[in-house]
Design a protein around this motif. Structure first.
Motif, short mmCIF file in Angstrom:
data_model
loop_
_atom_site.label_atom_id
_atom_site.label_comp_id
_atom_site.label_asym_id
_atom_site.label_seq_id
_atom_site.Cartn_x
_atom_site.Cartn_y
_atom_site.Cartn_z
N ARG A 11 0.82 -1.21 0.00
CA ARG A 11 0.00 0.00 0.00
C ARG A 11 0.85 1.26 0.00
NH1 ARG A 11 -4.43 -2.42 4.29
NH2 ARG A 11 -5.60 -3.61 2.76
N LEU A 12 1.97 1.23 0.72
CA LEU A 12 2.89 2.36 0.67
C LEU A 12 3.46 2.54 -0.73
CD1 LEU A 12 4.79 2.00 4.06
CD2 LEU A 12 3.45 3.97 3.34
N ASP A 13 3.77 1.42 -1.39
CA ASP A 13 4.30 1.49 -2.75
C ASP A 13 3.26 2.06 -3.72
OD1 ASP A 13 6.80 0.58 -2.11
OD2 ASP A 13 6.38 -1.52 -2.60
N ALA A 14 2.00 1.73 -3.50
CA ALA A 14 0.94 2.27 -4.37
C ALA A 14 0.84 3.79 -4.21
CB ALA A 14 -0.40 1.62 -4.03
N LEU A 15 0.92 4.26 -2.96
CA LEU A 15 0.88 5.71 -2.72
C LEU A 15 2.12 6.37 -3.31
CD1 LEU A 15 -0.29 8.25 -1.51
CD2 LEU A 15 0.69 7.58 0.71
N ARG A 16 3.27 5.76 -3.11
CA ARG A 16 4.53 6.31 -3.64
C ARG A 16 4.46 6.41 -5.17
NH1 ARG A 16 7.39 2.76 -1.65
NH2 ARG A 16 7.89 3.77 0.33
N ALA A 17 3.90 5.40 -5.81
CA ALA A 17 3.79 5.40 -7.27
C ALA A 17 2.87 6.51 -7.74
CB ALA A 17 3.28 4.04 -7.75
N ALA A 18 1.77 6.74 -7.01
CA ALA A 18 0.84 7.81 -7.39
C ALA A 18 1.51 9.17 -7.28
CB ALA A 18 -0.40 7.75 -6.50
N LEU A 202 5.59 9.64 4.68
CA LEU A 202 4.77 9.79 5.86
C LEU A 202 4.97 11.15 6.51
CD1 LEU A 202 5.15 6.21 7.34
CD2 LEU A 202 3.21 7.16 6.11
N GLY A 203 6.20 11.70 6.39
CA GLY A 203 6.43 13.04 6.90
C GLY A 203 5.60 14.07 6.14
N ALA A 204 5.55 13.93 4.82
CA ALA A 204 4.74 14.83 3.99
C ALA A 204 3.25 14.61 4.28
CB ALA A 204 5.04 14.59 2.52
N LEU A 205 2.87 13.36 4.50
CA LEU A 205 1.47 13.04 4.77
C LEU A 205 0.98 13.76 6.03
CD1 LEU A 205 -0.88 11.19 3.79
CD2 LEU A 205 -0.01 9.45 5.36
N SER A 206 1.83 13.85 7.02
CA SER A 206 1.44 14.49 8.29
C SER A 206 1.20 15.98 8.14
CB SER A 206 2.53 14.25 9.35
OG SER A 206 3.68 15.03 9.07
N LYS A 207 1.67 16.58 7.05
CA LYS A 207 1.52 18.02 6.84
C LYS A 207 0.31 18.38 5.99
CE LYS A 207 6.54 18.62 7.14
NZ LYS A 207 7.77 18.99 6.41
N LEU A 208 -0.39 17.38 5.50
CA LEU A 208 -1.58 17.65 4.70
C LEU A 208 -2.72 18.14 5.58
CD1 LEU A 208 -1.79 14.54 2.32
CD2 LEU A 208 -0.85 16.80 1.81
N PRO A 209 -3.67 18.89 5.02
CA PRO A 209 -4.90 19.21 5.76
C PRO A 209 -5.57 17.93 6.23
CG PRO A 209 -4.75 20.53 3.74
CD PRO A 209 -3.64 19.50 3.67
N ASP A 210 -6.30 18.02 7.32
CA ASP A 210 -6.85 16.82 7.96
C ASP A 210 -7.62 15.92 7.01
OD1 ASP A 210 -5.73 17.62 10.30
OD2 ASP A 210 -7.59 18.25 11.28
N GLU A 211 -8.56 16.49 6.24
CA GLU A 211 -9.39 15.65 5.38
C GLU A 211 -8.58 15.01 4.27
OE1 GLU A 211 -14.08 16.26 5.16
OE2 GLU A 211 -12.94 17.72 3.99
N GLN A 212 -7.63 15.74 3.70
CA GLN A 212 -6.78 15.15 2.66
C GLN A 212 -5.95 14.01 3.25
OE1 GLN A 212 -4.41 17.96 0.43
NE2 GLN A 212 -6.10 19.42 0.26
N ARG A 213 -5.39 14.23 4.44
CA ARG A 213 -4.58 13.19 5.07
C ARG A 213 -5.42 11.95 5.36
NH1 ARG A 213 -2.66 15.94 9.13
NH2 ARG A 213 -4.38 15.44 10.54
N ASP A 214 -6.59 12.14 5.95
CA ASP A 214 -7.43 10.98 6.27
C ASP A 214 -7.87 10.26 5.01
OD1 ASP A 214 -7.14 11.65 8.90
OD2 ASP A 214 -9.17 12.43 9.17
N ILE A 216 -6.24 10.07 2.11
CA ILE A 216 -5.10 9.31 1.57
C ILE A 216 -4.84 8.07 2.41
CG2 ILE A 216 -2.61 9.37 1.16
CD1 ILE A 216 -4.24 10.91 -0.90
N ILE A 217 -4.91 8.20 3.74
CA ILE A 217 -4.69 7.05 4.62
C ILE A 217 -5.72 5.96 4.34
CG2 ILE A 217 -4.80 6.23 7.01
CD1 ILE A 217 -3.60 8.93 7.85
N MET A 218 -6.98 6.36 4.26
CA MET A 218 -8.04 5.37 4.04
C MET A 218 -7.95 4.74 2.65
SD MET A 218 -11.31 7.27 5.76
CE MET A 218 -11.14 8.04 7.37
N ARG A 219 -7.70 5.56 1.63
CA ARG A 219 -7.70 5.05 0.26
C ARG A 219 -6.48 4.19 -0.04
NH1 ARG A 219 -10.00 3.98 -3.16
NH2 ARG A 219 -9.60 5.31 -4.95
N PHE A 220 -5.30 4.66 0.35
CA PHE A 220 -4.07 3.95 -0.02
C PHE A 220 -3.58 3.01 1.08
CE2 PHE A 220 -4.04 7.33 -3.12
CZ PHE A 220 -3.51 6.72 -4.25
N LEU A 221 -3.53 3.49 2.32
CA LEU A 221 -2.92 2.69 3.38
C LEU A 221 -3.90 1.73 4.03
CD1 LEU A 221 -0.67 5.47 4.94
CD2 LEU A 221 -0.19 3.90 3.06
#
Length: 260
Positions: A11-18, A202-214, A216-221
């Motif tokens: 799942r991390l690789d899928a997010l990284r590829a996107a 994951l460092g970049a993910l933590s800086k996203l607005p809450d809804e965007q971060r959630d 991405i977590i739900m969809r990819f991770l």
């Protein structure tokens, strides 16, 4: 490597590829995850046939006539039948049935909270609190044609939001935590996408607005579908697609210049 660890890396690789797709090719579809699309931004395979939305507790004077609305997003019909039966038993006070539900959903809830908080200890604490609150409210759980797992995820998401609002922690990732998700034994796909490390992602993910971060977590991770993610976030399918695209675009913008 365990099946769960392989799943996390996949799942991390899928997010990284996107993210790399947007960085290297400037690919910006009107909607990420649109039906029929291909590649890293495409809609992932559904885990099952049932949609998921937050289930609201029923009041004491409501009749127990919602059994026909019971559903599950599990892929196997046998698993769907089993989980629905366990929910029915648990909301009637069967603690053993709730324990089996805990065994089934614990990993998914923990993973969401780990990626949300980036702390093993906080994720463990909030996972425990999620199931404690679910147990306390179980007799009031109401089927609405929606998956039980979405109800748990909504509790977990609200707890994570409250946790950060209270200022009890900072978004930090310890070396020990990151070690659980980085490995030198991955296959060729890890070598190809080694430019963006899990720590960067994951460092970049933590800086996203809450809804965007959630989202991405739900969809990819977590591997949730657009419909399942929309149910938990309380947004439309189209809004989730836009959130996902904006989130990936913002992740790409945060990558170091040497990787772009």
């Amino acid at each position: 490597m365990s099946r769960r660890a392989n799943d996390v890396h996949r799942r991390l690789d899928a997010l990284r590829a996107a993210v790399e797709l947007l960085m290297n090719e400037g690919y910006e579809p009107a909607y990420a995850g649109v039906a029929g699309a291909s590649g890293p931004l495409a809609e992932p395979e559904r885990r099952g046939s049932g949609g998921t939305h937050e289930s609201k507790p029923r009041s004491d004077n409501e009749p127990d006539d919602d059994a026909e609305l019971a559903t599950s997003s599990e892929e196997s019909e046998a698993d769907r039948t089993r989980l629905i039966a366990l929910v029915e038993l648990a909301r009637k006070g069967d603690k053993e049935a709730f324990g089996l539900l805990y065994d089934h959903y614990h990993g998914a809830v923990y993973r969401f909270l780990f990626y949300r908080t980036r702390s093993t200890q906080v994720a463990e604490d909030l996972t425990s609190e999620t199931f404690f609150r679910a147990l306390r409210s179980m007799t009031g759980f109401r089927w609405q044609g929606k998956d039980f797992g979405a109800w748990l995820m909504t509790i977990a998401r609200n707890l994570a939001t409250d946790h950060f609002k209270a200022g009890r922690t900072r978004l930090e990732m310890t070396t020990e935590d990151m070690g659980q998700h980085d490995s030198s034994s991955d296959g060729p796909e890890k070598i190809v996408m080694a430019g963006i490390t899990n720590e960067m992602l994951l460092g970049a993910l933590s800086k996203l607005p809450d809804e965007q971060r959630d989202c991405i977590i739900m969809r990819f991770l977590q591997g949730l579908s657009i419909a399942e993610t929309a149910a938990i976030l309380g947004r439309s399918d189209g809004a989730v697609k836009q959130l996902q695209l904006r989130g990936i675009r913002n992740l790409a913008k945060q990558m170091p210049d040497g990787i772009r």
